[in-house]
Design an enzyme around this catalytic site. Sequence first.
Site, mmCIF file in Angstrom:
data_model
loop_
_atom_site.group_PDB
_atom_site.id
_atom_site.type_symbol
_atom_site.label_atom_id
_atom_site.label_comp_id
_atom_site.label_asym_id
_atom_site.label_seq_id
_atom_site.Cartn_x
_atom_site.Cartn_y
_atom_site.Cartn_z
ATOM 1 N N TYR A 162 48.010 49.382 47.694
ATOM 2 C CA TYR A 162 47.339 48.725 46.565
ATOM 3 C C TYR A 162 48.283 47.731 45.883
ATOM 4 C CZ TYR A 162 43.695 48.321 43.008
ATOM 5 O OH TYR A 162 42.699 47.855 42.190
ATOM 6 N N LYS A 200 45.831 46.373 37.268
ATOM 7 C CA LYS A 200 44.723 47.213 36.792
ATOM 8 C C LYS A 200 45.173 48.151 35.678
ATOM 9 C CE LYS A 200 41.285 45.936 39.546
ATOM 10 N NZ LYS A 200 39.999 45.381 39.054
#
Length: 275
Positions: free
Chosen positions: A176, A183
């Site tokens: 990720y 995020k």
Amino acid sequence: MDEQALKIVPLPKVWDPELKIGEMLKGKRGLVVGVSNENSIAYGCATKLRGFGAELALTYLNEQARPYVQPLAEQIEASMLLPLDVRKPGEMTALFEEIGRQWGQLDFVIHSIAFAPRQDLHGRVIDCSIDGFTQAMQVSCYSFIEMARLAEPLMTRGGALMTMSYYGADKVVNHYNVMGPVKAALQATTRYLAAELGDKNIRVYAVSPGPLKTRAASGIAEFDELIDMAVKRSPTHRLVDIAEVGRVVAFLVGGAASGITGDTIYVDGGLHNVA
């Protein structure tokens, strides 16, 4: 005891069995940003919001994207379809000005966009370029702040602002990479916006779906491995779908969620509890 203290105050009616499900959001108007095709999370949200009676405005990224989005907008009878590239100066302001001109007010905004240059997304966080990190933050996080600022004066009767996050904001998820810190910033932004807008009855949420087979997610390296892990480890042993995310978003937009704000709402089959 004071007679006034004994006065029974009737509870508000939170459910009317005669109310048709298609009217739960009747009278609400909202903007959904991020529809790219029929598999996108934003489209899952739009279909459910419209199904519950909301009136919608959708956006498309550019003229190349418009032919893919316009049929979807027509399918759900969206009232407006407008261009929005958050990287273009003035385009977001023009979008909200048009919404204000046509509707005069706004009840909700769904922010479902994210971006990082491929090289930065596929590399280690420590190797991320300043340009790549800045682009990822601008599109994925700062644009939500900008939308909130422009939506605030239109939310004259309160409202709801929502963005899409992922479990990689909370814990390290293989591959990720730079989107994890981005995020995480988005979830922190959600909390601060909720605190600042609460006195105007504007609620703010981050919705965190499990991994979904969307075009945007396919840009993550070894995405199939991420999918397999989610199915194996989640309590439900399956992926969630965009309709399930859309139903949660519809709940948050509606009055039943009036006591919730600033939270990250997980729609991942319980994966975040065990991963």
